[in-house]
Design an enzyme around this catalytic site. Sequence first.
Site, PDB file in Angstrom:
ATOM      1  N   GLU A 163      33.802 -10.756  54.769  1.00 28.87           N
ATOM      2  CA  GLU A 163      34.332 -12.073  54.409  1.00 28.87           C
ATOM      3  C   GLU A 163      35.620 -12.433  55.139  1.00 28.87           C
ATOM      4  OE1 GLU A 163      34.501 -12.561  50.142  1.00 28.87           O
ATOM      5  OE2 GLU A 163      32.365 -12.126  49.904  1.00 28.87           O
ATOM      6  N   GLU A 369      26.435  -8.897  49.161  1.00 28.97           N
ATOM      7  CA  GLU A 369      27.105  -8.983  47.863  1.00 28.97           C
ATOM      8  C   GLU A 369      26.489 -10.100  47.049  1.00 28.97           C
ATOM      9  OE1 GLU A 369      31.389  -9.399  47.610  1.00 28.97           O
ATOM     10  OE2 GLU A 369      31.667  -7.865  49.145  1.00 28.97           O
TER      11      GLU A 369
HETATM   12  C1  FCB Z   1      33.983 -11.038  47.116  1.00 28.53           C
HETATM   13  C2  FCB Z   1      34.695  -9.794  47.629  1.00 28.53           C
HETATM   14  C3  FCB Z   1      34.551  -8.588  46.726  1.00 28.53           C
HETATM   15  C4  FCB Z   1      34.668  -8.976  45.270  1.00 28.53           C
HETATM   16  C5  FCB Z   1      33.739 -10.125  44.953  1.00 28.53           C
HETATM   17  C6  FCB Z   1      33.741 -10.526  43.504  1.00 28.53           C
HETATM   18  O1  FCB Z   1      34.549 -12.168  47.684  1.00 28.53           O
HETATM   19  O2  FCB Z   1      34.189  -9.445  48.900  1.00 28.53           O
HETATM   20  O3  FCB Z   1      35.514  -7.643  47.109  1.00 28.53           O
HETATM   21  O4  FCB Z   1      35.973  -9.266  44.962  1.00 28.53           O
HETATM   22  O5  FCB Z   1      34.075 -11.238  45.735  1.00 28.53           O
END
Ligand code: FCB
Length: 469
Positions: A163, A369
């Site tokens: 990210e 994620e």
């Molecule tokens: C993302 C992050 C991760 C975590 C999630 C909830 O943006 O990459 O580390 O904090 O959100």
Amino acid sequence: MTFPADFLFGSATSAYQIEGGVREDGRTPSIWDTFCHTPGKVLSGDHGDIAVDHYHRWREDVGLMAELGLDAYRFSVSWPRVQPTGRGPAVQRGLDFYRALVDELLERGITPWVTLYHWDLPQELENAGGWPERITAERFADYATLVGEAVGDRVTDWTTLNEPWCSAFLGYGSGVHAPGHTDHAAALRAAHHLNLAHGLGTQALRAVLPARARLGISLNPAVVRASTDAPGDLDAQRRIDGLANRIFEGPLLRGAYPKDLLADTARITDWGFVRDADLATIKQPLDMLGVNYYTPFLVSADTESRTVERHDGHGASERSPWPGAAQVAFHQTPGPTTEMGWTVDPTGLYELLLRYRREARGVPLYITENGVACDDKTAADGTVHDPDRIAYLHDHLAVVERAIADGVDVRGYFLWSLLDNFEWSYGYSKRFGLVYVDFETQDRTPKSSAAWYTQLTRTHTFPPAKPFP
Ligand code: FCB
């Protein structure tokens, strides 16, 4: 079976959020250590000094992953643990930690996925200017070489950055993340140097890794919706899409920054820090693309010029994280929300998968994620029942299934997160884990969602789930 037999079910974490052991074995502070220990930056003054003590409990944690039946585990390497101060040779003990972790994973039949950078820049590199400076991208390539040489014989799957939008715009724009600066020109410079770090880091890894290695990056692309079809609202959508998505996709996939983005931000910077050769460096072939998704954005033209609380998802700030977008208003998308206040909307994930089928043609996609913070509580009998998490996971995985059926090349899903952990500026107040952690005793208790996910990973078919309330 609902999911193809070779579909990968994993879980994800990051170093600073779980490891602790911040002063052990030669590790030096990262920008997150400094930020957490600056009063007022993180809720309740929380910090990652101990976190969930994974630095000492990693073997037990790999045991949990094996019980959950995970195919793969995505974790990040702490740069200041491996290369304190961000320059010079690696520290053997730091590398040993990750080698032992990787060996244990392989022993248990779990595929390791390494992320090189999940936000914990060595503080000394920040002191030298941090991501707004080109030198940081060059340093990143050296660090990538060190990690590649150490575990490249055992690790096939690599992502350079997690990210980069958050690193650039929350770290240097709104300041809700480390290092906490509020300078829009610096945020744009940071975005470019993160792109460059991806390119240089990928080249460095390819030089030391065997040919079978698969390299990529994890983005957090925004699903940006306009509140109406009025031209002003559509323009707000275009602007945010440029700053959230095309600022990375442009150079990564097409070797150029979008013209409208350069125009939108022309008053802030002339982009003179982009050198001609950079764009070819950034556009490296990708073996896979990681997509992180939680919630969509809803925007409109802001006709009144005022300071609004911007929904960037990671905490409120007086300063917007969006350079050149002062006339954009953010609204809460209708629908149920999570403990983060994020609207639950699985269709956003489907839209992203279609977007990258089009934009990153031929590149296999992984959801690196996705997950949800719930108000998890231990019951009197010691169990943790989290039906809302099961509902969220079911509904998001259902759109992944639909995308696969529609011919999108999605090959795996990493649930955020394995363990409850340090949720950045929210400290320990938000629980995302499949496994409940008592932050006092460090006891770990798999939640009911863990049993649900285990059944899914074993059968590749959905166990029953109730709808999200
Ligand atoms: C993302 C992050 C991760 C975590 C999630 C909830 O943006 O990459 O580390 O904090 O959100």
